[in-house]
Design a protein around this motif. Structure first.
Motif, PDB file in Angstrom:
ATOM      1  N   VAL A  80      -4.780  -3.129  -0.595  1.00  0.00           N
ATOM      2  CA  VAL A  80      -5.698  -3.626  -1.619  1.00  0.00           C
ATOM      3  C   VAL A  80      -5.016  -3.397  -2.961  1.00  0.00           C
ATOM      4  O   VAL A  80      -4.889  -2.271  -3.419  1.00  0.00           O
ATOM      5  CB  VAL A  80      -7.057  -2.921  -1.560  1.00  0.00           C
ATOM      6  CG1 VAL A  80      -7.965  -3.425  -2.683  1.00  0.00           C
ATOM      7  CG2 VAL A  80      -7.725  -3.157  -0.213  1.00  0.00           C
ATOM      8  N   SER A  81      -4.567  -4.484  -3.582  1.00  0.00           N
ATOM      9  CA  SER A  81      -3.761  -4.383  -4.799  1.00  0.00           C
ATOM     10  C   SER A  81      -4.557  -4.618  -6.068  1.00  0.00           C
ATOM     11  O   SER A  81      -4.061  -4.356  -7.169  1.00  0.00           O
ATOM     12  CB  SER A  81      -2.610  -5.398  -4.738  1.00  0.00           C
ATOM     13  OG  SER A  81      -1.784  -5.149  -3.631  1.00  0.00           O
ATOM     14  N   LEU A  82      -5.799  -5.139  -5.932  1.00  0.00           N
ATOM     15  CA  LEU A  82      -6.573  -5.454  -7.121  1.00  0.00           C
ATOM     16  C   LEU A  82      -8.052  -5.511  -6.771  1.00  0.00           C
ATOM     17  O   LEU A  82      -8.428  -6.029  -5.723  1.00  0.00           O
ATOM     18  CB  LEU A  82      -6.143  -6.813  -7.689  1.00  0.00           C
ATOM     19  CG  LEU A  82      -6.794  -7.290  -8.994  1.00  0.00           C
ATOM     20  CD1 LEU A  82      -6.375  -6.393 -10.161  1.00  0.00           C
ATOM     21  CD2 LEU A  82      -6.429  -8.743  -9.282  1.00  0.00           C
ATOM     22  N   LEU A  83      -8.888  -4.971  -7.664  1.00  0.00           N
ATOM     23  CA  LEU A  83     -10.330  -5.178  -7.616  1.00  0.00           C
ATOM     24  C   LEU A  83     -10.699  -6.101  -8.764  1.00  0.00           C
ATOM     25  O   LEU A  83     -10.334  -5.848  -9.913  1.00  0.00           O
ATOM     26  CB  LEU A  83     -11.092  -3.864  -7.763  1.00  0.00           C
ATOM     27  CG  LEU A  83     -12.604  -4.016  -7.948  1.00  0.00           C
ATOM     28  CD1 LEU A  83     -13.284  -4.427  -6.655  1.00  0.00           C
ATOM     29  CD2 LEU A  83     -13.242  -2.755  -8.511  1.00  0.00           C
ATOM     30  N   VAL A  84     -11.437  -7.171  -8.451  1.00  0.00           N
ATOM     31  CA  VAL A  84     -11.968  -8.076  -9.470  1.00  0.00           C
ATOM     32  C   VAL A  84     -13.480  -7.887  -9.504  1.00  0.00           C
ATOM     33  O   VAL A  84     -14.148  -8.050  -8.473  1.00  0.00           O
ATOM     34  CB  VAL A  84     -11.616  -9.544  -9.163  1.00  0.00           C
ATOM     35  CG1 VAL A  84     -12.270 -10.470 -10.186  1.00  0.00           C
ATOM     36  CG2 VAL A  84     -10.103  -9.742  -9.155  1.00  0.00           C
ATOM     37  N   CYS A  85     -14.008  -7.546 -10.659  1.00  0.00           N
ATOM     38  CA  CYS A  85     -15.438  -7.276 -10.794  1.00  0.00           C
ATOM     39  C   CYS A  85     -15.996  -8.042 -11.988  1.00  0.00           C
ATOM     40  O   CYS A  85     -15.421  -8.016 -13.069  1.00  0.00           O
ATOM     41  CB  CYS A  85     -15.693  -5.782 -10.968  1.00  0.00           C
ATOM     42  SG  CYS A  85     -17.442  -5.352 -11.097  1.00  0.00           S
ATOM     43  N   ASP A  86     -17.130  -8.727 -11.771  1.00  0.00           N
ATOM     44  CA  ASP A  86     -17.751  -9.512 -12.841  1.00  0.00           C
ATOM     45  C   ASP A  86     -18.919  -8.788 -13.506  1.00  0.00           C
ATOM     46  O   ASP A  86     -19.618  -9.380 -14.321  1.00  0.00           O
ATOM     47  CB  ASP A  86     -18.233 -10.860 -12.283  1.00  0.00           C
ATOM     48  CG  ASP A  86     -19.324 -10.696 -11.239  1.00  0.00           C
ATOM     49  OD1 ASP A  86     -19.305  -9.689 -10.499  1.00  0.00           O
ATOM     50  OD2 ASP A  86     -20.202 -11.574 -11.156  1.00  0.00           O
ATOM     51  N   LYS A  87     -19.130  -7.515 -13.154  1.00  0.00           N
ATOM     52  CA  LYS A  87     -20.213  -6.730 -13.740  1.00  0.00           C
ATOM     53  C   LYS A  87     -19.632  -5.439 -14.317  1.00  0.00           C
ATOM     54  O   LYS A  87     -19.303  -4.510 -13.567  1.00  0.00           O
ATOM     55  CB  LYS A  87     -21.275  -6.386 -12.683  1.00  0.00           C
ATOM     56  CG  LYS A  87     -21.914  -7.602 -12.004  1.00  0.00           C
ATOM     57  CD  LYS A  87     -22.777  -8.406 -12.967  1.00  0.00           C
ATOM     58  CE  LYS A  87     -23.461  -9.552 -12.246  1.00  0.00           C
ATOM     59  NZ  LYS A  87     -24.221 -10.410 -13.177  1.00  0.00           N
ATOM     60  N   LYS A 130      -0.795  -8.605  -0.028  1.00  0.00           N
ATOM     61  CA  LYS A 130      -1.616  -8.006  -1.079  1.00  0.00           C
ATOM     62  C   LYS A 130      -2.983  -8.679  -1.148  1.00  0.00           C
ATOM     63  O   LYS A 130      -3.073  -9.905  -1.212  1.00  0.00           O
ATOM     64  CB  LYS A 130      -0.901  -8.114  -2.420  1.00  0.00           C
ATOM     65  CG  LYS A 130       0.398  -7.316  -2.476  1.00  0.00           C
ATOM     66  CD  LYS A 130       1.002  -7.323  -3.859  1.00  0.00           C
ATOM     67  CE  LYS A 130       2.233  -6.428  -3.928  1.00  0.00           C
ATOM     68  NZ  LYS A 130       2.793  -6.362  -5.303  1.00  0.00           N
ATOM     69  N   ILE A 131      -4.026  -7.850  -1.142  1.00  0.00           N
ATOM     70  CA  ILE A 131      -5.402  -8.316  -1.143  1.00  0.00           C
ATOM     71  C   ILE A 131      -6.047  -8.026  -2.499  1.00  0.00           C
ATOM     72  O   ILE A 131      -5.834  -6.960  -3.076  1.00  0.00           O
ATOM     73  CB  ILE A 131      -6.228  -7.600  -0.059  1.00  0.00           C
ATOM     74  CG1 ILE A 131      -5.722  -7.946   1.325  1.00  0.00           C
ATOM     75  CG2 ILE A 131      -7.707  -7.939  -0.168  1.00  0.00           C
ATOM     76  CD1 ILE A 131      -6.380  -7.124   2.413  1.00  0.00           C
ATOM     77  N   ALA A 132      -6.868  -8.967  -2.959  1.00  0.00           N
ATOM     78  CA  ALA A 132      -7.778  -8.714  -4.069  1.00  0.00           C
ATOM     79  C   ALA A 132      -9.189  -8.683  -3.518  1.00  0.00           C
ATOM     80  O   ALA A 132      -9.608  -9.606  -2.814  1.00  0.00           O
ATOM     81  CB  ALA A 132      -7.661  -9.795  -5.141  1.00  0.00           C
ATOM     82  N   VAL A 133      -9.913  -7.614  -3.784  1.00  0.00           N
ATOM     83  CA  VAL A 133     -11.316  -7.509  -3.398  1.00  0.00           C
ATOM     84  C   VAL A 133     -12.170  -7.901  -4.592  1.00  0.00           C
ATOM     85  O   VAL A 133     -11.996  -7.375  -5.690  1.00  0.00           O
ATOM     86  CB  VAL A 133     -11.675  -6.083  -2.937  1.00  0.00           C
ATOM     87  CG1 VAL A 133     -13.170  -5.968  -2.660  1.00  0.00           C
ATOM     88  CG2 VAL A 133     -10.875  -5.710  -1.685  1.00  0.00           C
ATOM     89  N   PHE A 134     -13.088  -8.836  -4.383  1.00  0.00           N
ATOM     90  CA  PHE A 134     -14.041  -9.253  -5.423  1.00  0.00           C
ATOM     91  C   PHE A 134     -15.381  -8.588  -5.117  1.00  0.00           C
ATOM     92  O   PHE A 134     -15.904  -8.724  -4.001  1.00  0.00           O
ATOM     93  CB  PHE A 134     -14.238 -10.772  -5.413  1.00  0.00           C
ATOM     94  CG  PHE A 134     -13.126 -11.584  -6.018  1.00  0.00           C
ATOM     95  CD1 PHE A 134     -11.795 -11.255  -5.804  1.00  0.00           C
ATOM     96  CD2 PHE A 134     -13.418 -12.700  -6.780  1.00  0.00           C
ATOM     97  CE1 PHE A 134     -10.767 -12.012  -6.351  1.00  0.00           C
ATOM     98  CE2 PHE A 134     -12.399 -13.472  -7.340  1.00  0.00           C
ATOM     99  CZ  PHE A 134     -11.069 -13.123  -7.120  1.00  0.00           C
ATOM    100  N   ALA A 135     -15.963  -7.890  -6.091  1.00  0.00           N
ATOM    101  CA  ALA A 135     -17.235  -7.203  -5.885  1.00  0.00           C
ATOM    102  C   ALA A 135     -18.043  -7.198  -7.170  1.00  0.00           C
ATOM    103  O   ALA A 135     -17.480  -7.210  -8.269  1.00  0.00           O
ATOM    104  CB  ALA A 135     -16.996  -5.774  -5.397  1.00  0.00           C
ATOM    105  N   SER A 136     -19.365  -7.151  -7.005  1.00  0.00           N
ATOM    106  CA  SER A 136     -20.268  -7.152  -8.163  1.00  0.00           C
ATOM    107  C   SER A 136     -21.181  -5.935  -8.213  1.00  0.00           C
ATOM    108  O   SER A 136     -21.874  -5.741  -9.205  1.00  0.00           O
ATOM    109  CB  SER A 136     -21.156  -8.404  -8.147  1.00  0.00           C
ATOM    110  OG  SER A 136     -20.413  -9.588  -8.144  1.00  0.00           O
TER     111      SER A 136
END
Length: 207
Positions: A32-39, A3-9
């Motif tokens: 792709v099991s999760l998207l992490v976004c800080d915006k 399982k991958i988490a993609v981090f993108a802004s």
């Protein structure tokens, strides 16, 4: 299944290229099991909704320290049983909380031939410096800014009247061509980081 988490802004073009590549494979090896976004306003969130990717949106300004910010992210990664982190236009330098938990399992793509033009605005730096060739670098992530062990590089030529927009299009084409395949190789253990060096465990297969 890894399982991958993609981090993108930002816009999330690399996120979507990764998703499309994995879906075309119908791969049972990785998802792709999760998207992490800080915006919270980033377009990548809309892309993730289209692909039904679970999304975790978090704003760093709501936390008193990077450690506190990343501790919350780490809990989400653990909750989703994430095996590997892929940075795809994530505009924050990772801190010790995430690095310690995932060292050797974090991959980044950068729009230059590292060690040339690290950090922000690599395309602008290349044009300002007047180089004739630039490209992309896929690398494992360590404590530095774009300093981790290099997995793959490829080049593009900068034409006489190149603009930032036209150069970005060339770079994106390379990114979308190489990143999904390289991610698959790293996540499935064909390419690993050992003692801060890249090791090819077996002959790579094309995506």
């Amino acid at each position: 299944m890894k399982k991958i988490a993609v981090f993108a802004s930002g816009s999330g073009s690399n996120y979507e290229a990764i998703i499309e590549a994995f879906h075309s494979l119908d791969s049972q090896q990785v998802e792709v099991s999760l998207l992490v976004c800080d915006k919270p306003q980033a377009y990548v969130i809309e892309r993730a909704q289209k692909w039904a990717t679970p999304t975790f949106v978090i704003s760093a300004k709501e936390y008193e320290s990077k450690e506190a910010f990343e501790t919350v992210i780490l809990k989400e990664l653990e909750k989703a049983n994430i095996d590997f982190i892929v940075l795809a236009g994530y505009m924050r330098l990772l801190g010790s909380t995430l690095l310690q938990a995932y060292m050797g399992r974090i991959l980044n793509i950068h729009p230059s031939l590292l060690p040339a033009f690290p950090g922000k605005d690599a395309l602008g730096q290349a044009l300002e410096y007047g180089v004739k060739v630039t490209g992309i670098t896929i690398h494992f992530v360590d404590e530095g800014m774009d300093t981790g062990p290099i997995v793959l590089q490829d080049t593009v030529t900068i034409d006489l009247h190149e603009t930032k927009t036209s150069l970005a299009q060339k770079i994106q084409k390379l990114e979308h061509q190489h990143y999904p395949a390289t991610i698959l190789q790293c996540v499935t253990g064909e390419i690993v980081m050992e003692e801060r060096k890249v090791k090819w465990v077996q002959k790579s297969n094309e995506l």
